[in-house]
Design an enzyme around this catalytic site. Sequence first.
Site, mmCIF file in Angstrom:
data_model
loop_
_atom_site.group_PDB
_atom_site.id
_atom_site.type_symbol
_atom_site.label_atom_id
_atom_site.label_comp_id
_atom_site.label_asym_id
_atom_site.label_seq_id
_atom_site.Cartn_x
_atom_site.Cartn_y
_atom_site.Cartn_z
ATOM 1 C CE LYS A 173 -26.636 -10.204 33.995
ATOM 2 N NZ LYS A 173 -27.510 -9.235 34.685
ATOM 3 N NE ARG A 212 -24.339 -14.372 43.085
ATOM 4 C CZ ARG A 212 -25.525 -14.714 43.570
ATOM 5 N NH1 ARG A 212 -25.788 -14.525 44.848
ATOM 6 N NH2 ARG A 212 -26.449 -15.239 42.776
ATOM 7 C CG ASP A 252 -43.810 1.487 30.397
ATOM 8 O OD1 ASP A 252 -45.021 1.732 30.171
ATOM 9 O OD2 ASP A 252 -43.115 2.142 31.196
ATOM 10 C CB THR A 278 -33.987 -18.455 37.005
ATOM 11 O OG1 THR A 278 -33.217 -17.280 37.247
ATOM 12 C CG2 THR A 278 -33.755 -18.903 35.585
ATOM 13 N NE ARG A 308 -23.668 -19.928 41.602
ATOM 14 C CZ ARG A 308 -24.088 -18.870 40.912
ATOM 15 N NH1 ARG A 308 -23.803 -18.743 39.633
ATOM 16 N NH2 ARG A 308 -24.779 -17.916 41.512
ATOM 17 C CG ASP A 364 -30.158 -8.249 32.412
ATOM 18 O OD1 ASP A 364 -31.290 -8.412 31.926
ATOM 19 O OD2 ASP A 364 -29.777 -8.798 33.474
ATOM 20 C CG LEU A 365 -31.094 -1.637 31.059
ATOM 21 C CD1 LEU A 365 -31.162 -0.265 30.402
ATOM 22 C CD2 LEU A 365 -30.567 -1.522 32.490
ATOM 23 C CE LYS A 366 -33.881 -9.778 34.036
ATOM 24 N NZ LYS A 366 -32.573 -9.319 34.531
HETATM 25 O O1 C5P Z 1 -23.995 -14.360 40.397
HETATM 26 P P1 C5P Z 1 -24.845 -15.140 39.442
HETATM 27 O O2 C5P Z 1 -24.046 -16.028 38.520
HETATM 28 O O3 C5P Z 1 -25.997 -15.837 40.114
HETATM 29 O O4 C5P Z 1 -25.462 -13.987 38.513
HETATM 30 C C1 C5P Z 1 -26.433 -14.249 37.548
HETATM 31 C C2 C5P Z 1 -26.806 -12.972 36.854
HETATM 32 O O5 C5P Z 1 -27.872 -13.247 35.959
HETATM 33 C C3 C5P Z 1 -27.304 -11.870 37.793
HETATM 34 O O6 C5P Z 1 -26.896 -10.614 37.225
HETATM 35 C C4 C5P Z 1 -28.805 -12.007 37.731
HETATM 36 O O7 C5P Z 1 -29.473 -10.781 37.943
HETATM 37 C C5 C5P Z 1 -29.013 -12.464 36.300
HETATM 38 N N1 C5P Z 1 -30.255 -13.181 36.020
HETATM 39 C C6 C5P Z 1 -30.615 -14.352 36.694
HETATM 40 N N2 C5P Z 1 -31.794 -14.982 36.399
HETATM 41 C C7 C5P Z 1 -32.605 -14.483 35.451
HETATM 42 C C8 C5P Z 1 -32.247 -13.320 34.762
HETATM 43 C C9 C5P Z 1 -31.049 -12.690 35.086
HETATM 44 O O8 C5P Z 1 -29.868 -14.828 37.541
HETATM 45 N N3 C5P Z 1 -33.718 -15.121 35.118
#
Ligand code: C5P
Length: 237
Positions: A33, A215, A65, A123, A185, A60-62
């Site tokens: 991503k 992460r 506009d 989220t 996680r 993932d630029l969301k």
């Molecule tokens: O590090 P982690 O597993 O929390 O990363 C989740 C990724 O998903 C990040 O790049 C975050 O910006 C993205 N994301 C998110 N919740 C959303 C949309 C995107 O955590 N609703």
Amino acid sequence: MSQRPIIALDFPNRQAIETFFSHFPKEESLFVKVGMEIFYQEGPSIVAWLKEQGHDVFLDLKLHDIPNTVERAMTRLADLGVSLTNVHAAGGVEMMAAGLAGLQKGTPRGEKVPNLIAVTQLTSTSEAQMHRDQQILTSLQASVLHYAKCAQTAGLQGVVCSAHEAEMIKAQTSETFIRLTPGIRPAGSAVGDQKRVMTPQNARQAGATMIVVGRPITQAASPYERYLAIKEAWEEQ
Ligand code: C5P
């Protein structure tokens, strides 16, 4: 066949990504991503470089506009060869449909049009925040479901949602409508700033069709081993 877990490349520059990739076998094709941070730093060339390395890209630029601007932007992005990209459902059905039209227009002949999905409620948004800041006075779940139906009406292939909402969306849209869920996680790993998390197995059982993991893999002492463990857990039936 299930999709590989998507690795969120939340790094400040290409050098940091190269260091991260040095932990993986060269021939391992990943689904990664590319978010705003790295895209704004490196520009579209980062996507071309990742493709050259044999990886698939979720851009993932969301976008959010006016429909004309989103359509024109998507026409440009369609040229990059990404597999998946996204818009905000809050932009409306017309805007989402315009984004899709832009992607179709910009995809080079003979290439596959990237899948387009919509962000429902982030989220990081709580129900209280949604009531206060957006003045959407329904439940968070009802708002997410409404946005998912709007995305379907616009012809999109799916949504980004929390794993907690995936089953409901599947039931009210279709089996094949993509439910891509972040906030994953593995059991026992640090939650960080994510509020509502799930393990890869639970996300699948809850109806997710794709997962994004950042992460837990990017910060792991052994990123490749951690990736394989998450992939195995995700693919477990
Ligand atoms: O590090 P982690 O597993 O929390 O990363 C989740 C990724 O998903 C990040 O790049 C975050 O910006 C993205 N994301 C998110 N919740 C959303 C949309 C995107 O955590 N609703």
